[in-house]
Design a protein around this motif. Structure first.
Motif, mmCIF file in Angstrom:
data_model
loop_
_atom_site.group_PDB
_atom_site.id
_atom_site.type_symbol
_atom_site.label_atom_id
_atom_site.label_comp_id
_atom_site.label_asym_id
_atom_site.label_seq_id
_atom_site.Cartn_x
_atom_site.Cartn_y
_atom_site.Cartn_z
ATOM 1 N N ALA A 1 -6.181 -9.049 -1.249
ATOM 2 C CA ALA A 1 -6.805 -9.710 -0.100
ATOM 3 C C ALA A 1 -7.745 -8.729 0.589
ATOM 4 O O ALA A 1 -7.662 -7.510 0.414
ATOM 5 C CB ALA A 1 -5.738 -10.198 0.862
ATOM 6 N N ASN A 2 -8.649 -9.305 1.440
ATOM 7 C CA ASN A 2 -9.560 -8.472 2.234
ATOM 8 C C ASN A 2 -8.790 -7.530 3.146
ATOM 9 O O ASN A 2 -9.194 -6.391 3.369
ATOM 10 C CB ASN A 2 -10.466 -9.349 3.098
ATOM 11 C CG ASN A 2 -11.577 -9.967 2.307
ATOM 12 O OD1 ASN A 2 -11.926 -9.487 1.248
ATOM 13 N ND2 ASN A 2 -12.127 -11.061 2.837
ATOM 14 N N GLY A 3 -7.711 -7.997 3.699
ATOM 15 C CA GLY A 3 -6.914 -7.193 4.623
ATOM 16 C C GLY A 3 -6.366 -5.936 3.953
ATOM 17 O O GLY A 3 -6.234 -4.876 4.583
ATOM 18 N N ASP A 4 -6.041 -6.028 2.667
ATOM 19 C CA ASP A 4 -5.547 -4.855 1.942
ATOM 20 C C ASP A 4 -6.630 -3.770 1.853
ATOM 21 O O ASP A 4 -6.350 -2.578 1.984
ATOM 22 C CB ASP A 4 -5.083 -5.251 0.535
ATOM 23 C CG ASP A 4 -3.876 -6.181 0.557
ATOM 24 O OD1 ASP A 4 -3.063 -6.052 1.501
ATOM 25 O OD2 ASP A 4 -3.746 -7.010 -0.364
ATOM 26 N N VAL A 5 -7.873 -4.208 1.665
ATOM 27 C CA VAL A 5 -8.990 -3.246 1.610
ATOM 28 C C VAL A 5 -9.163 -2.606 2.987
ATOM 29 O O VAL A 5 -9.386 -1.389 3.089
ATOM 30 C CB VAL A 5 -10.287 -3.938 1.137
ATOM 31 C CG1 VAL A 5 -11.462 -2.979 1.196
ATOM 32 C CG2 VAL A 5 -10.123 -4.492 -0.263
ATOM 33 N N SER A 6 -9.025 -3.398 4.066
ATOM 34 C CA SER A 6 -9.142 -2.848 5.427
ATOM 35 C C SER A 6 -8.039 -1.837 5.701
ATOM 36 O O SER A 6 -8.287 -0.752 6.267
ATOM 37 C CB SER A 6 -9.072 -3.964 6.460
ATOM 38 O OG SER A 6 -10.176 -4.805 6.340
ATOM 39 N N VAL A 7 -6.817 -2.145 5.317
ATOM 40 C CA VAL A 7 -5.701 -1.210 5.503
ATOM 41 C C VAL A 7 -5.971 0.075 4.722
ATOM 42 O O VAL A 7 -5.772 1.186 5.222
ATOM 43 C CB VAL A 7 -4.369 -1.868 5.067
ATOM 44 C CG1 VAL A 7 -3.253 -0.835 4.980
ATOM 45 C CG2 VAL A 7 -4.004 -2.993 6.011
ATOM 46 N N PHE A 8 -6.461 -0.055 3.497
ATOM 47 C CA PHE A 8 -6.775 1.095 2.651
ATOM 48 C C PHE A 8 -7.835 1.966 3.308
ATOM 49 O O PHE A 8 -7.704 3.195 3.389
ATOM 50 C CB PHE A 8 -7.227 0.588 1.274
ATOM 51 C CG PHE A 8 -7.515 1.678 0.282
ATOM 52 C CD1 PHE A 8 -6.642 2.741 0.081
ATOM 53 C CD2 PHE A 8 -8.663 1.631 -0.505
ATOM 54 C CE1 PHE A 8 -6.901 3.722 -0.862
ATOM 55 C CE2 PHE A 8 -8.935 2.609 -1.443
ATOM 56 C CZ PHE A 8 -8.047 3.664 -1.617
ATOM 57 N N MET A 9 -8.889 1.345 3.823
ATOM 58 C CA MET A 9 -9.961 2.100 4.479
ATOM 59 C C MET A 9 -9.454 2.801 5.732
ATOM 60 O O MET A 9 -9.805 3.963 5.992
ATOM 61 C CB MET A 9 -11.133 1.169 4.815
ATOM 62 C CG MET A 9 -11.886 0.688 3.588
ATOM 63 S SD MET A 9 -13.185 -0.492 3.961
ATOM 64 C CE MET A 9 -14.273 0.453 4.983
ATOM 65 N N ASN A 10 -8.620 2.137 6.530
ATOM 66 C CA ASN A 10 -8.074 2.755 7.744
ATOM 67 C C ASN A 10 -7.197 3.956 7.395
ATOM 68 O O ASN A 10 -7.240 4.995 8.054
ATOM 69 C CB ASN A 10 -7.285 1.736 8.560
ATOM 70 C CG ASN A 10 -8.186 0.725 9.237
ATOM 71 O OD1 ASN A 10 -9.362 1.004 9.488
ATOM 72 N ND2 ASN A 10 -7.650 -0.458 9.516
ATOM 73 N N ARG A 11 -6.385 3.821 6.332
ATOM 74 C CA ARG A 11 -5.525 4.942 5.935
ATOM 75 C C ARG A 11 -6.360 6.119 5.408
ATOM 76 O O ARG A 11 -6.049 7.278 5.674
ATOM 77 C CB ARG A 11 -4.547 4.485 4.855
ATOM 78 C CG ARG A 11 -3.439 3.607 5.387
ATOM 79 C CD ARG A 11 -2.511 3.232 4.272
ATOM 80 N NE ARG A 11 -1.443 2.366 4.722
ATOM 81 C CZ ARG A 11 -0.545 1.817 3.910
ATOM 82 N NH1 ARG A 11 -0.585 2.050 2.604
ATOM 83 N NH2 ARG A 11 0.398 1.027 4.381
ATOM 84 N N LEU A 12 -7.423 5.821 4.671
ATOM 85 C CA LEU A 12 -8.294 6.896 4.172
ATOM 86 C C LEU A 12 -8.982 7.611 5.325
ATOM 87 O O LEU A 12 -9.110 8.835 5.334
ATOM 88 C CB LEU A 12 -9.339 6.331 3.202
ATOM 89 C CG LEU A 12 -8.829 5.892 1.830
ATOM 90 C CD1 LEU A 12 -9.955 5.231 1.037
ATOM 91 C CD2 LEU A 12 -8.250 7.059 1.051
ATOM 92 N N GLU A 13 -9.427 6.844 6.313
ATOM 93 C CA GLU A 13 -10.093 7.452 7.459
ATOM 94 C C GLU A 13 -9.114 8.305 8.265
ATOM 95 O O GLU A 13 -9.489 9.331 8.839
ATOM 96 C CB GLU A 13 -10.698 6.362 8.346
ATOM 97 C CG GLU A 13 -11.596 6.907 9.435
ATOM 98 C CD GLU A 13 -12.335 5.794 10.159
ATOM 99 O OE1 GLU A 13 -13.095 6.159 11.081
ATOM 100 O OE2 GLU A 13 -12.159 4.617 9.845
ATOM 101 N N ALA A 14 -7.854 7.919 8.275
ATOM 102 C CA ALA A 14 -6.850 8.689 9.003
ATOM 103 C C ALA A 14 -6.524 10.008 8.301
ATOM 104 O O ALA A 14 -6.069 10.961 8.943
ATOM 105 C CB ALA A 14 -5.578 7.854 9.173
#
Length: 187
Positions: A134-147
């Motif tokens: 899902a799109n939300g999984d990509v958003s979670v992935f991006m947030n974790r990478l940025e963190a």
């Protein structure tokens, strides 16, 4: 009675002796002058010879010092070359573990719903391609990478629905500068 004493031969003899003495002095003075001049000339020649010997010694010493200076210059140049090679090697050694750090950070940041299909490393960034449910999984992935301290803000290049279900995405992930990571304590 007084005897008559003839003093003329004695006086003549004295005058003759006096004349010989004066003539000897007149003849001896130039001879003495020649001897003194010869002695002075010999002394000056000895001093000149000694000075020339000292000059030759100094020239040899200067030549030795110049050879040593050339050797020191050559050694310094060689040392600089070695230091430059060492700096390159130290840079390579320092970067040797970078892919492991990236992969460890991505393993911790990747949700179970995301599958990475491609990871391409550039000098200062990573290109990621994968699939998500899902799109939300990509958003979670991006947030974790940025963190993660070793990455900067990821940029989503492409996200599209795939025919097999889910979404296909491409991410551009800039790497943080090593100085920034050192401040954060990750390196």
């Amino acid at each position: 009675m007084t005897h008559a004493v003839n003093l003329l031969p004695w006086r003549a003899d004295r005058r003759r002796r006096e004349r010989h003495r004066v003539l000897a002095l007149i003849a001896g003075a130039p001879l003495l002058a020649v001897l003194v001049a010869g002695g002075i000339w010999l002394q000056l020649a000895a001093w000149q010879s000694a000075q020339e010997a000292r000059n030759a010694h100094l020239e040899r010493a200067i030549a030795e010092v110049e050879e040593r200076l050339e050797e020191v210059s050559r050694l310094r140049k060689e040392r600089e070359e070695i230091e430059a090679r060492m700096a390159v090697l130290e840079g390579l050694v320092a970067q040797r573990g970078r892919p492991l750090v990236w992969l460890n950070a991505m393993v911790g940041a990747t949700p179970d719903a995301i599958t990475l299909a491609r990871i391409a490393a550039d000098k200062d960034s990573l290109e990621l391609a994968g699939r998500a449910r899902a799109n939300g999984d990509v958003s979670v992935f991006m947030n974790r990478l940025e963190a993660a301290a070793i990455f900067e803000a990821p940029r989503l290049e492409v996200i599209e629905e795939s025919e097999a279900g889910g979404y296909r995405f491409d991410l551009h992930l800039p790497l943080a500068e090593p100085a920034e990571r050192a401040k954060d304590g990750t390196e």
